[in-house]
Design an enzyme around this catalytic site. Sequence first.
Site, mmCIF file in Angstrom:
data_model
loop_
_atom_site.group_PDB
_atom_site.id
_atom_site.type_symbol
_atom_site.label_atom_id
_atom_site.label_comp_id
_atom_site.label_asym_id
_atom_site.label_seq_id
_atom_site.Cartn_x
_atom_site.Cartn_y
_atom_site.Cartn_z
ATOM 1 N N GLU A 4 -10.249 12.844 7.762
ATOM 2 C CA GLU A 4 -10.080 14.522 7.029
ATOM 3 C C GLU A 4 -11.543 14.823 7.475
ATOM 4 O OE1 GLU A 4 -7.386 14.497 3.130
ATOM 5 O OE2 GLU A 4 -8.430 12.286 3.666
ATOM 6 N N ASP A 56 -9.565 0.764 1.924
ATOM 7 C CA ASP A 56 -8.281 0.064 2.729
ATOM 8 C C ASP A 56 -8.653 1.147 3.817
ATOM 9 O OD1 ASP A 56 -5.813 -1.428 3.924
ATOM 10 O OD2 ASP A 56 -4.949 0.870 2.979
ATOM 11 N N ASP A 111 0.425 -0.980 -0.431
ATOM 12 C CA ASP A 111 0.783 0.498 0.347
ATOM 13 C C ASP A 111 1.026 1.186 0.594
ATOM 14 O OD1 ASP A 111 -2.450 1.396 -0.143
ATOM 15 O OD2 ASP A 111 -2.375 1.024 1.849
ATOM 16 N N THR A 163 -9.004 -4.809 3.680
ATOM 17 C CA THR A 163 -9.035 -4.496 2.685
ATOM 18 C C THR A 163 -9.865 -4.513 1.888
ATOM 19 O OG1 THR A 163 -7.137 -4.202 2.528
ATOM 20 C CG2 THR A 163 -7.468 -3.150 0.524
ATOM 21 N N LYS A 212 -4.612 -2.397 9.978
ATOM 22 C CA LYS A 212 -4.807 -2.343 8.812
ATOM 23 C C LYS A 212 -5.106 -3.398 8.212
ATOM 24 C CE LYS A 212 -3.711 2.206 6.979
ATOM 25 N NZ LYS A 212 -4.567 2.946 6.530
#
Length: 478
Positions: free
Chosen positions: A423, A292, A182, A316, A312
């Site tokens: 974000e 992801d 990634d 995915t 993680k």
Amino acid sequence: MLNLSSLAWKKLLLGSAQLFAILDPAGDFTDGSDLSRTFSDITDTTHASIMSWLNIAPESHFSIANIPFGVISTQGDATPRPAVAIGDYALDLKAFAAGGGFDASADIKKSAAAFSSPTLNAFAAQGRSFHRAVRAHLQAVLSADTKHPQALRDNEALRKTALVPRAEVTNHLPMAVGDYTDFYAGKNHAYNVGVLFRGPDNALQPNYLHLPVAYHGRASSVVVSGTPLRRPWGQILKDPKAEPKVPALDTAQKLDLELEMGMFICRENQLGSPVPVDEADDYIFGYVLMNDWSARDLQAWEYVPLGPFTAKNLGTSISAWVVLADALADAKGAGIPNDTPLLPYLQEKKKDNVLQIDLEVDLITANGNKTTISKTNSRNLLWSWPQMIAHHSISGCNLRPGDLFGSGTISGTEPNTQGSILEQTQGGKVAMQLAGGEERKFLQDGDTLVIRGWAGKEGALVGFGEVSGKILPAHPLF
């Protein structure tokens, strides 16, 4: 089901000033007046689309200009095998090959065993010229004025066997993923996240503009679109200011998406032999959409000093259909500018080599409320795929067919163009407003995320369909 209209009717649809292109048995593109057009002309998504004898809606991601490859099974045959998406149908390539669909091409026919494999790895390993030949042959067979009518159009028995409504197929992971890397090529995302944790003066690490940053992910938990995922357990530092710092075992409360694109490798390089950046395009099989999934609270505690791990590897998600590299050859342009002088192995002769894919994300809550939370474009990357390949292999790392690369989170610079909830909510400080009066700071159980992506115009869209996934409650541990 079939549209076998005349050439005159098709020309009327296209407009009298436009020429209708067809593929002849020799592989040359000609119109009704015997005027030739190049392969790039006929596949360029800015041109009028080739028409098909199948009814394909103009808004379909799977126009005849596309021909993406995937792996399907059906109620009548539970064995996974390769197929292509065309309009609302899947063309079963195992059945198509067995029924003589590739008889017009000796070169394809002798390698037809790849279409009986349970993954696309064997097909991918045949190389770019073979992918190109198969795609062109299928476009010829499916075009409205096909010169191979008995291959499928006028072969009722084979149509019934090989042409299956996509609503009736089960999609499987298209490739056996050997390794998954990634990258972190989305500069806007990297900067936004860096600001949250280190402030604007130190948002990007010193290496960021010099090389494509990446980490090795977990191949075993790559799943096909539609696969639900469980909320993960892990260690979480509940109070970062407390001393001593002692974590707790809990379920992730800051579960997030990462809007990415993925790329599959089709060619192997020898161990110890780097791939030159200007040859790297030949190593690209095709592209998928990627989510992801990321547990931000697990990541905050575990990532020092080696980077993401359990935050993680919960899963995915990738889209079911692989869009071949050739199908997007004309959908490239400039990425995010980088004025930093690059070392020679990252300097591309080809300019404007970053894919330009329109992307959007829907969040659907357990109550059924759907909100489009992001719209952006894959041009928001600092590095091209060939540059990622060149850097990945500069140490001599040997790539293999089926290796998967992720682009990193793709974010724009305007509101609602960010590729993560982290974000949009400024780390969970500001709630994101959703339809129906709901709001989110991070994902809740029962939430479904749907990512779509496409290039081109209606009638000749080269799209991916979607990648979706639903968050289920964590399994009880004790």
